[in-house]
Design a protein around this motif. Sequence first.
Motif, PDB file in Angstrom:
ATOM      1  N   ASP A  16       7.850 -34.725   9.810  1.00  0.00           N
ATOM      2  CA  ASP A  16       7.590 -34.658  11.253  1.00  0.00           C
ATOM      3  C   ASP A  16       6.129 -35.012  11.533  1.00  0.00           C
ATOM      4  N   GLU A  17       5.904 -36.236  11.958  1.00  0.00           N
ATOM      5  CA  GLU A  17       4.557 -36.726  12.258  1.00  0.00           C
ATOM      6  C   GLU A  17       3.851 -35.847  13.281  1.00  0.00           C
ATOM      7  N   ARG A  18       4.598 -35.292  14.223  1.00  0.00           N
ATOM      8  CA  ARG A  18       4.008 -34.505  15.314  1.00  0.00           C
ATOM      9  C   ARG A  18       3.354 -33.221  14.820  1.00  0.00           C
ATOM     10  N   LEU A  19       3.677 -32.792  13.595  1.00  0.00           N
ATOM     11  CA  LEU A  19       3.114 -31.557  13.048  1.00  0.00           C
ATOM     12  C   LEU A  19       1.850 -31.789  12.224  1.00  0.00           C
ATOM     13  N   LEU A  20       1.460 -33.033  12.028  1.00  0.00           N
ATOM     14  CA  LEU A  20       0.280 -33.314  11.214  1.00  0.00           C
ATOM     15  C   LEU A  20      -0.994 -32.774  11.856  1.00  0.00           C
ATOM     16  N   ASP A  21      -1.828 -32.179  11.021  1.00  0.00           N
ATOM     17  CA  ASP A  21      -3.178 -31.779  11.411  1.00  0.00           C
ATOM     18  C   ASP A  21      -4.094 -32.101  10.233  1.00  0.00           C
ATOM     19  N   GLU A  22      -5.354 -31.726  10.342  1.00  0.00           N
ATOM     20  CA  GLU A  22      -6.306 -32.057   9.277  1.00  0.00           C
ATOM     21  C   GLU A  22      -5.856 -31.502   7.925  1.00  0.00           C
ATOM     22  N   GLU A  23      -5.431 -30.241   7.904  1.00  0.00           N
ATOM     23  CA  GLU A  23      -5.039 -29.601   6.647  1.00  0.00           C
ATOM     24  C   GLU A  23      -3.816 -30.285   6.044  1.00  0.00           C
ATOM     25  N   LYS A  24      -2.806 -30.530   6.858  1.00  0.00           N
ATOM     26  CA  LYS A  24      -1.584 -31.164   6.335  1.00  0.00           C
ATOM     27  C   LYS A  24      -1.874 -32.576   5.839  1.00  0.00           C
ATOM     28  N   CYS A  25      -2.698 -33.316   6.554  1.00  0.00           N
ATOM     29  CA  CYS A  25      -3.052 -34.665   6.112  1.00  0.00           C
ATOM     30  C   CYS A  25      -3.781 -34.628   4.777  1.00  0.00           C
ATOM     31  N   ASP A  55      11.185 -41.315  17.303  1.00  0.00           N
ATOM     32  CA  ASP A  55      12.504 -41.474  17.906  1.00  0.00           C
ATOM     33  C   ASP A  55      12.494 -41.694  19.406  1.00  0.00           C
ATOM     34  N   ASP A  56      11.381 -41.390  20.067  1.00  0.00           N
ATOM     35  CA  ASP A  56      11.368 -41.445  21.534  1.00  0.00           C
ATOM     36  C   ASP A  56      10.027 -41.993  22.005  1.00  0.00           C
ATOM     37  N   ILE A  57      10.071 -43.020  22.834  1.00  0.00           N
ATOM     38  CA  ILE A  57       8.835 -43.614  23.348  1.00  0.00           C
ATOM     39  C   ILE A  57       8.027 -42.605  24.164  1.00  0.00           C
ATOM     40  N   LYS A  58       8.667 -41.553  24.660  1.00  0.00           N
ATOM     41  CA  LYS A  58       7.948 -40.520  25.414  1.00  0.00           C
ATOM     42  C   LYS A  58       6.945 -39.776  24.533  1.00  0.00           C
ATOM     43  N   ASP A  59       7.123 -39.861  23.226  1.00  0.00           N
ATOM     44  CA  ASP A  59       6.198 -39.209  22.287  1.00  0.00           C
ATOM     45  C   ASP A  59       5.048 -40.127  21.883  1.00  0.00           C
ATOM     46  N   ALA A  60       4.930 -41.277  22.527  1.00  0.00           N
ATOM     47  CA  ALA A  60       3.986 -42.303  22.079  1.00  0.00           C
ATOM     48  C   ALA A  60       2.553 -41.795  21.982  1.00  0.00           C
ATOM     49  N   GLU A  61       2.081 -41.082  23.008  1.00  0.00           N
ATOM     50  CA  GLU A  61       0.693 -40.614  23.001  1.00  0.00           C
ATOM     51  C   GLU A  61       0.440 -39.659  21.842  1.00  0.00           C
ATOM     52  N   MET A  62       1.367 -38.736  21.621  1.00  0.00           N
ATOM     53  CA  MET A  62       1.227 -37.773  20.531  1.00  0.00           C
ATOM     54  C   MET A  62       1.282 -38.464  19.169  1.00  0.00           C
ATOM     55  N   ILE A  63       2.233 -39.375  19.016  1.00  0.00           N
ATOM     56  CA  ILE A  63       2.380 -40.087  17.752  1.00  0.00           C
ATOM     57  C   ILE A  63       1.120 -40.899  17.450  1.00  0.00           C
ATOM     58  N   GLU A  64       0.581 -41.565  18.458  1.00  0.00           N
ATOM     59  CA  GLU A  64      -0.597 -42.397  18.230  1.00  0.00           C
ATOM     60  C   GLU A  64      -1.791 -41.543  17.807  1.00  0.00           C
ATOM     61  N   LYS A  65      -1.954 -40.369  18.406  1.00  0.00           N
ATOM     62  CA  LYS A  65      -3.040 -39.475  18.000  1.00  0.00           C
ATOM     63  C   LYS A  65      -2.891 -39.062  16.533  1.00  0.00           C
ATOM     64  N   ARG A  66      -1.651 -38.786  16.109  1.00  0.00           N
ATOM     65  CA  ARG A  66      -1.417 -38.389  14.725  1.00  0.00           C
ATOM     66  C   ARG A  66      -1.632 -39.570  13.776  1.00  0.00           C
ATOM     67  N   LEU A  67      -1.312 -40.756  14.234  1.00  0.00           N
ATOM     68  CA  LEU A  67      -1.545 -41.941  13.402  1.00  0.00           C
ATOM     69  C   LEU A  67      -3.041 -42.165  13.178  1.00  0.00           C
ATOM     70  N   ILE A  68      -3.824 -41.974  14.221  1.00  0.00           N
ATOM     71  CA  ILE A  68      -5.284 -42.096  14.082  1.00  0.00           C
ATOM     72  C   ILE A  68      -5.786 -41.078  13.064  1.00  0.00           C
ATOM     73  N   LEU A  69      -5.270 -39.848  13.153  1.00  0.00           N
ATOM     74  CA  LEU A  69      -5.650 -38.790  12.218  1.00  0.00           C
ATOM     75  C   LEU A  69      -5.233 -39.152  10.800  1.00  0.00           C
ATOM     76  N   ALA A  70      -3.988 -39.572  10.630  1.00  0.00           N
ATOM     77  CA  ALA A  70      -3.484 -39.909   9.295  1.00  0.00           C
ATOM     78  C   ALA A  70      -4.298 -41.021   8.655  1.00  0.00           C
ATOM     79  N   ARG A  71      -4.678 -41.994   9.432  1.00  0.00           N
ATOM     80  CA  ARG A  71      -5.433 -43.130   8.892  1.00  0.00           C
ATOM     81  C   ARG A  71      -6.853 -42.743   8.479  1.00  0.00           C
ATOM     82  N   ASN A  72      -7.308 -41.546   8.844  1.00  0.00           N
ATOM     83  CA  ASN A  72      -8.578 -41.042   8.325  1.00  0.00           C
ATOM     84  C   ASN A  72      -8.438 -40.555   6.889  1.00  0.00           C
ATOM     85  N   TYR A  73      -7.190 -40.360   6.443  1.00  0.00           N
ATOM     86  CA  TYR A  73      -6.939 -39.796   5.130  1.00  0.00           C
ATOM     87  C   TYR A  73      -6.253 -40.754   4.166  1.00  0.00           C
ATOM     88  N   THR A  74      -5.589 -41.768   4.683  1.00  0.00           N
ATOM     89  CA  THR A  74      -4.856 -42.657   3.777  1.00  0.00           C
ATOM     90  C   THR A  74      -4.698 -44.057   4.357  1.00  0.00           C
TER      91      THR A  74
END
Length: 370
Positions: free
Chosen positions: A201-210, A227-246
């Motif tokens: 679940d990408e939406r649950l990512l935070d610094e510790e989980k990443c 799964d839903d374009i309505k989650d786009a803003e949240m997903i994009e924020k998590r992608l930015i976070l994830a890309r700081n780690y991998t």
Amino acid sequence: MSRIAVIDADLIGRKKHRFPNLACMKLSGYHKRCEDEVVLKTDYEGLEDFDKVYLSKVFTDTFIPEGILEKTNVSYGGTGFFYDKAPKLPEEVEHHMPDYHLYDEWVQGKLDAGAKRNEYRFYLDYSIGFLTRGCFRKCQFCVNRNYDRVCIHSPLPEFMDPEQKKICLLDDNFLGHPEWMRMLKELKDTGKPFQFRQGLDERLLDEEKCRELFSCRYDDVYTFAFDDIKDAEMIEKRLILARNYTDAPLRFYCFCGFDRGGVWGEEFWADDIFGLFKRIEILMKYKCLPYVMRFERYAESPFRGMYISIARWANQPGLFKKKSLREFAELNGIGSACYRYMDNFERQYPQAAYFYDLKYEAVSRGGERI
């Protein structure tokens, strides 16, 4: 001693079968421990010769011959029969070590016929199981929609065979359990590569989980869901976070063809396709790969061919990274069904041209769509 037949219906009824049925393996393991004779049946002939026949399937559209389910010695189960209301295995079976040799003869036959070993790697190399079960998201389309939380299901030693080189987890929402870090550390301590087959679940990512997740000896590609374009803003924020780690490849299941409003009208079908396009563009931006998954009712859509064409393009990573959707259609040929589907859709919705011309490398670099 009883004679037991185990039937993986998807093995018989589908063209490709790349993943073993865990319930079948647990049933086999349990009955072998009881010193019963267990046979993996790959047809429906001679079932009357067995004391007990277990039939399981995962996919709802897998064909079962008429009369099989009515046989008195046949028991059947799985999401393919009952979807979100599938009965549970008996506790002594559910928590038994799977029989990782159930499919050996069948797999060897495929290899002897010229199949590539990698196609059958989940039968040959992996311990498979659930550390947790359930999810709190309650997605309408999901077989887990009746759960309201994530629960501990099995300790790792219950299904981890020391002889298997890798581990495959089927957890529904692993990161949603409070003890995710303890279980992740246990996985790391095995020294074996592992993966979460159902996605995370990408939406649950935070610094510790990443930090913890992306430092694993991970097997294959990290997989999430969008799964839903309505989650786009949240997903994009998590992608930015994830890309700081991998910089590792990230894949996202992109579910489509499901009308959450229950209308299933033409306006929904067009909006759904554009929502899919927008999700793919966001994923391109962060060098992520989509994997398009279609709800079965997509076949009712007037744009059925568009769903098929987009999935054929997006679900081939090597091609997706090199060709735009328009180039993919041209590669199929101007006279092809793919080209015709896309041409008709673009005539009806000219704004589709923008998405047809998106290219992975250009978008991920922030460059022009060429």
